[in-house]
Design a protein around this motif. Structure first.
Motif, PDB file in Angstrom:
ATOM      1  N   GLY A 242      11.023   8.244 -15.161  1.00 10.37           N
ATOM      2  CA  GLY A 242      10.661   7.827 -16.621  1.00 10.37           C
ATOM      3  C   GLY A 242       9.700   9.003 -17.090  1.00 10.37           C
ATOM      4  N   TYR A 243       8.672   9.533 -16.522  1.00 11.87           N
ATOM      5  CA  TYR A 243       7.939  10.373 -17.185  1.00 11.87           C
ATOM      6  C   TYR A 243       8.791  11.902 -17.284  1.00 11.87           C
ATOM      7  CZ  TYR A 243       4.000   7.585 -16.692  1.00 11.87           C
ATOM      8  OH  TYR A 243       3.006   6.590 -16.742  1.00 11.87           O
ATOM      9  N   MET A 244       9.676  12.075 -16.396  1.00 13.36           N
ATOM     10  CA  MET A 244      10.579  13.194 -16.670  1.00 13.36           C
ATOM     11  C   MET A 244      11.354  13.138 -17.997  1.00 13.36           C
ATOM     12  SD  MET A 244      11.702  14.107 -12.508  1.00 13.36           S
ATOM     13  CE  MET A 244      10.435  14.595 -11.471  1.00 13.36           C
ATOM     14  N   LEU A 245      12.088  11.680 -17.927  1.00 13.59           N
ATOM     15  CA  LEU A 245      12.829  11.796 -19.102  1.00 13.59           C
ATOM     16  C   LEU A 245      12.106  11.649 -20.520  1.00 13.59           C
ATOM     17  CD1 LEU A 245      14.879   8.738 -17.872  1.00 13.59           C
ATOM     18  CD2 LEU A 245      15.886  11.077 -18.322  1.00 13.59           C
ATOM     19  N   THR A 246      10.796  11.047 -20.341  1.00 14.05           N
ATOM     20  CA  THR A 246       9.787  11.206 -21.540  1.00 14.05           C
ATOM     21  C   THR A 246       9.658  12.717 -22.053  1.00 14.05           C
ATOM     22  OG1 THR A 246       8.919   9.279 -20.933  1.00 14.05           O
ATOM     23  CG2 THR A 246       7.698  10.746 -22.536  1.00 14.05           C
ATOM     24  N   GLY A 247       9.363  13.401 -20.693  1.00 16.84           N
ATOM     25  CA  GLY A 247       9.166  14.921 -21.173  1.00 16.84           C
ATOM     26  C   GLY A 247      10.251  15.691 -21.498  1.00 16.84           C
ATOM     27  N   LYS A 248      11.707  15.255 -21.114  1.00 21.22           N
ATOM     28  CA  LYS A 248      12.867  15.919 -21.589  1.00 21.22           C
ATOM     29  C   LYS A 248      13.099  15.475 -22.942  1.00 21.22           C
ATOM     30  CE  LYS A 248      16.013  16.714 -17.733  1.00 21.22           C
ATOM     31  NZ  LYS A 248      16.279  18.019 -18.204  1.00 21.22           N
ATOM     32  N   ALA A 249      12.641  14.100 -23.356  1.00 17.96           N
ATOM     33  CA  ALA A 249      12.862  13.548 -24.892  1.00 17.96           C
ATOM     34  C   ALA A 249      12.013  14.501 -25.840  1.00 17.96           C
ATOM     35  CB  ALA A 249      12.601  12.325 -25.091  1.00 17.96           C
ATOM     36  N   PHE A 250      10.640  14.712 -25.296  1.00 17.63           N
ATOM     37  CA  PHE A 250       9.876  15.387 -26.066  1.00 17.63           C
ATOM     38  C   PHE A 250      10.209  16.995 -26.398  1.00 17.63           C
ATOM     39  CE2 PHE A 250       5.656  12.799 -25.114  1.00 17.63           C
ATOM     40  CZ  PHE A 250       5.970  11.910 -26.182  1.00 17.63           C
ATOM     41  N   MET A 251      10.898  17.455 -25.110  1.00 18.01           N
ATOM     42  CA  MET A 251      11.152  19.007 -25.272  1.00 18.01           C
ATOM     43  C   MET A 251      12.352  18.945 -26.218  1.00 18.01           C
ATOM     44  SD  MET A 251      12.004  21.382 -22.150  1.00 18.01           S
ATOM     45  CE  MET A 251      12.702  23.083 -22.142  1.00 18.01           C
ATOM     46  N   ALA A 252      13.281  17.871 -26.394  1.00 12.50           N
ATOM     47  CA  ALA A 252      14.256  18.108 -27.289  1.00 12.50           C
ATOM     48  C   ALA A 252      13.718  18.107 -28.640  1.00 12.50           C
ATOM     49  CB  ALA A 252      15.355  17.044 -26.907  1.00 12.50           C
ATOM     50  N   LEU A 253      12.881  17.159 -28.679  1.00 14.71           N
ATOM     51  CA  LEU A 253      12.273  16.955 -29.979  1.00 14.71           C
ATOM     52  C   LEU A 253      11.489  18.211 -30.541  1.00 14.71           C
ATOM     53  CD1 LEU A 253      11.811  14.763 -32.189  1.00 14.71           C
ATOM     54  CD2 LEU A 253       9.586  14.438 -30.984  1.00 14.71           C
ATOM     55  N   LEU A 254      10.847  18.777 -29.341  1.00 18.59           N
ATOM     56  CA  LEU A 254       9.983  19.829 -29.945  1.00 18.59           C
ATOM     57  C   LEU A 254      10.710  21.394 -29.900  1.00 18.59           C
ATOM     58  CD1 LEU A 254       6.645  19.039 -28.076  1.00 18.59           C
ATOM     59  CD2 LEU A 254       7.226  18.952 -30.370  1.00 18.59           C
TER      60      LEU A 254
ATOM     61  N   GLN B  35       0.733  -1.253  -0.068  1.00 18.69           N
ATOM     62  CA  GLN B  35      -0.080   0.091  -0.057  1.00 18.69           C
ATOM     63  C   GLN B  35       0.767   1.136  -0.099  1.00 18.69           C
ATOM     64  OE1 GLN B  35      -2.347  -0.297   3.458  1.00 18.69           O
ATOM     65  NE2 GLN B  35      -4.280  -1.205   2.248  1.00 18.69           N
ATOM     66  N   SER B  36       1.923   1.337   0.666  1.00 18.58           N
ATOM     67  CA  SER B  36       2.904   2.584   1.059  1.00 18.58           C
ATOM     68  C   SER B  36       4.063   2.635  -0.031  1.00 18.58           C
ATOM     69  CB  SER B  36       3.180   2.560   2.409  1.00 18.58           C
ATOM     70  OG  SER B  36       1.878   2.776   2.934  1.00 18.58           O
ATOM     71  N   GLY B  37       4.440   1.633  -0.570  1.00 19.32           N
ATOM     72  CA  GLY B  37       5.474   1.582  -1.294  1.00 19.32           C
ATOM     73  C   GLY B  37       6.684   1.617  -0.631  1.00 19.32           C
ATOM     74  N   LEU B  38       7.928   2.093  -1.263  1.00 16.44           N
ATOM     75  CA  LEU B  38       9.245   2.244  -0.374  1.00 16.44           C
ATOM     76  C   LEU B  38       9.334   3.494   0.290  1.00 16.44           C
ATOM     77  CD1 LEU B  38      11.508   1.213  -3.380  1.00 16.44           C
ATOM     78  CD2 LEU B  38      10.909   0.074  -1.427  1.00 16.44           C
ATOM     79  N   PRO B  39      10.113   3.566   1.410  1.00 15.07           N
ATOM     80  CA  PRO B  39      10.208   4.785   2.235  1.00 15.07           C
ATOM     81  C   PRO B  39      10.383   6.187   1.021  1.00 15.07           C
ATOM     82  CG  PRO B  39      11.409   3.227   3.150  1.00 15.07           C
ATOM     83  CD  PRO B  39      10.848   2.697   1.789  1.00 15.07           C
ATOM     84  N   TRP B  40       9.900   7.343   1.578  1.00 16.12           N
ATOM     85  CA  TRP B  40      10.022   8.304   0.960  1.00 16.12           C
ATOM     86  C   TRP B  40       9.638   8.596  -0.484  1.00 16.12           C
ATOM     87  CZ3 TRP B  40      14.777   6.671   3.538  1.00 16.12           C
ATOM     88  CH2 TRP B  40      14.766   7.430   4.859  1.00 16.12           C
ATOM     89  N   ASN B  41       8.747   7.620  -0.838  1.00 19.76           N
ATOM     90  CA  ASN B  41       8.176   7.478  -2.322  1.00 19.76           C
ATOM     91  C   ASN B  41       9.171   7.087  -3.330  1.00 19.76           C
ATOM     92  OD1 ASN B  41       5.533   7.888  -1.327  1.00 19.76           O
ATOM     93  ND2 ASN B  41       5.681  10.317  -1.571  1.00 19.76           N
ATOM     94  N   MET B  42      10.295   6.378  -2.981  1.00 20.53           N
ATOM     95  CA  MET B  42      11.335   5.978  -3.812  1.00 20.53           C
ATOM     96  C   MET B  42      10.891   5.250  -4.958  1.00 20.53           C
ATOM     97  SD  MET B  42      14.334   5.086  -1.477  1.00 20.53           S
ATOM     98  CE  MET B  42      15.900   6.280  -1.550  1.00 20.53           C
ATOM     99  N   ASP B  43       9.856   4.404  -4.787  1.00 22.29           N
ATOM    100  CA  ASP B  43       9.315   3.775  -6.024  1.00 22.29           C
ATOM    101  C   ASP B  43       8.629   4.659  -6.972  1.00 22.29           C
ATOM    102  OD1 ASP B  43       7.306   4.248  -3.938  1.00 22.29           O
ATOM    103  OD2 ASP B  43       6.171   2.472  -4.646  1.00 22.29           O
ATOM    104  N   LEU B  44       7.981   5.749  -6.355  1.00 13.24           N
ATOM    105  CA  LEU B  44       7.113   6.739  -7.358  1.00 13.24           C
ATOM    106  C   LEU B  44       8.227   7.577  -7.854  1.00 13.24           C
ATOM    107  CD1 LEU B  44       4.301   7.946  -5.174  1.00 13.24           C
ATOM    108  CD2 LEU B  44       4.307   6.383  -6.991  1.00 13.24           C
ATOM    109  N   ALA B  45       9.452   8.009  -7.333  1.00 11.25           N
ATOM    110  CA  ALA B  45      10.349   8.488  -7.904  1.00 11.25           C
ATOM    111  C   ALA B  45      11.033   8.101  -9.052  1.00 11.25           C
ATOM    112  CB  ALA B  45      11.485   8.746  -6.967  1.00 11.25           C
ATOM    113  N   LEU B  46      10.942   6.382  -9.243  1.00 11.78           N
ATOM    114  CA  LEU B  46      11.481   5.995 -10.314  1.00 11.78           C
ATOM    115  C   LEU B  46      10.843   6.011 -11.489  1.00 11.78           C
ATOM    116  CD1 LEU B  46      13.168   2.706  -8.631  1.00 11.78           C
ATOM    117  CD2 LEU B  46      14.430   4.586  -9.542  1.00 11.78           C
ATOM    118  N   VAL B  47       9.220   5.765 -11.126  1.00  7.29           N
ATOM    119  CA  VAL B  47       8.287   5.940 -12.080  1.00  7.29           C
ATOM    120  C   VAL B  47       8.336   7.261 -12.617  1.00  7.29           C
ATOM    121  CG1 VAL B  47       5.866   5.930 -12.564  1.00  7.29           C
ATOM    122  CG2 VAL B  47       6.678   3.963 -11.117  1.00  7.29           C
ATOM    123  N   ALA B  48       8.213   8.293 -11.829  1.00  7.18           N
ATOM    124  CA  ALA B  48       8.352   9.701 -12.275  1.00  7.18           C
ATOM    125  C   ALA B  48       9.660   9.980 -13.020  1.00  7.18           C
ATOM    126  CB  ALA B  48       8.343  10.575 -11.078  1.00  7.18           C
TER     127      ALA B  48
END
Length: 184
Positions: free
Chosen positions: A21-33, A6-19
């Motif tokens: 990925g989205y941050m890298l996707t955003g950076k790739a889109f930004m470089a492309l655009l 339910q809670s994941g890893l301490p300090w949301n480290m699991d969410l940081a890994l997922v996020a």
């Protein structure tokens, strides 16, 4: 904190890994655009932002999407996977618009640079800290309470990052290691 499922890893480290990925996707889109954005007018960027945010609002209200970060659930999977990409496109359009407004760009840059610290501290500050601070004055079922909780849980990590972590060389190395210097 509940159990790990339910809670994941301490300090949301699991969410940081997922996020990340989205941050890298955003950076790739930004470089492309980036090269194409110089040709887009402010009106087109505004239309992209409004369309993306409108689609997000429509998905949020018209289709019951359960996107619960506290319990690590996202259903239905396809639609809940689409929402971050709409958020990325809206964020990029707003970012390109903000380039013409230095103060707004500075605020958005500070938030973006502190993204991992925000993710690590967000759940605790929003769910626990805000209840301790704001529940005396605001009802927890009130939109104003959750708006204050959101601002508090974003602003506090940005200030911690800007005035504590980035001011200390040792903390900065711990939170933002330079991997080139670690590999010799």
């Amino acid at each position: 904190w509940g159990n790990l499922a339910q809670s994941g890893l301490p300090w949301n480290m699991d969410l940081a890994l997922v996020a990340a990925g989205y941050m890298l996707t955003g950076k790739a889109f930004m470089a492309l655009l980036s090269e194409r954005q110089s040709r887009l007018s402010s009106t087109k960027n505004l239309l992209i932002a409004i369309t993306s945010l409108g689609a997000l609002a429509t998905l949020s209200y018209a289709i019951p999407i359960d996107f619960d970060l506290n319990h690590r659930r996202a259903t239905p999977t396809l639609l809940s996977g689409l929402t971050p990409f709409l958020g990325i496109s809206a964020s990029l359009a707003i970012g390109f618009l903000a380039q013409r407004a230095p103060l707004i760009l500075s605020v958005l840059t500070s938030i973006g640079q502190s993204g991992l610290i925000i993710l690590w501290l967000h759940a605790g500050l929003e769910n626990r800290g805000s209840k301790l601070l704001f529940s005396k004055w605001l009802d927890q079922d009130n939109l104003l309470f959750w708006t204050a909780a959101f601002v508090f849980s974003v602003l506090t990590p940005v200030l911690i990052d800007k005035f504590i972590i980035r001011k200390s060389r040792y903390l900065q190395q711990a939170f933002y290691p330079k991997f080139k210097s670690l590999i010799k």
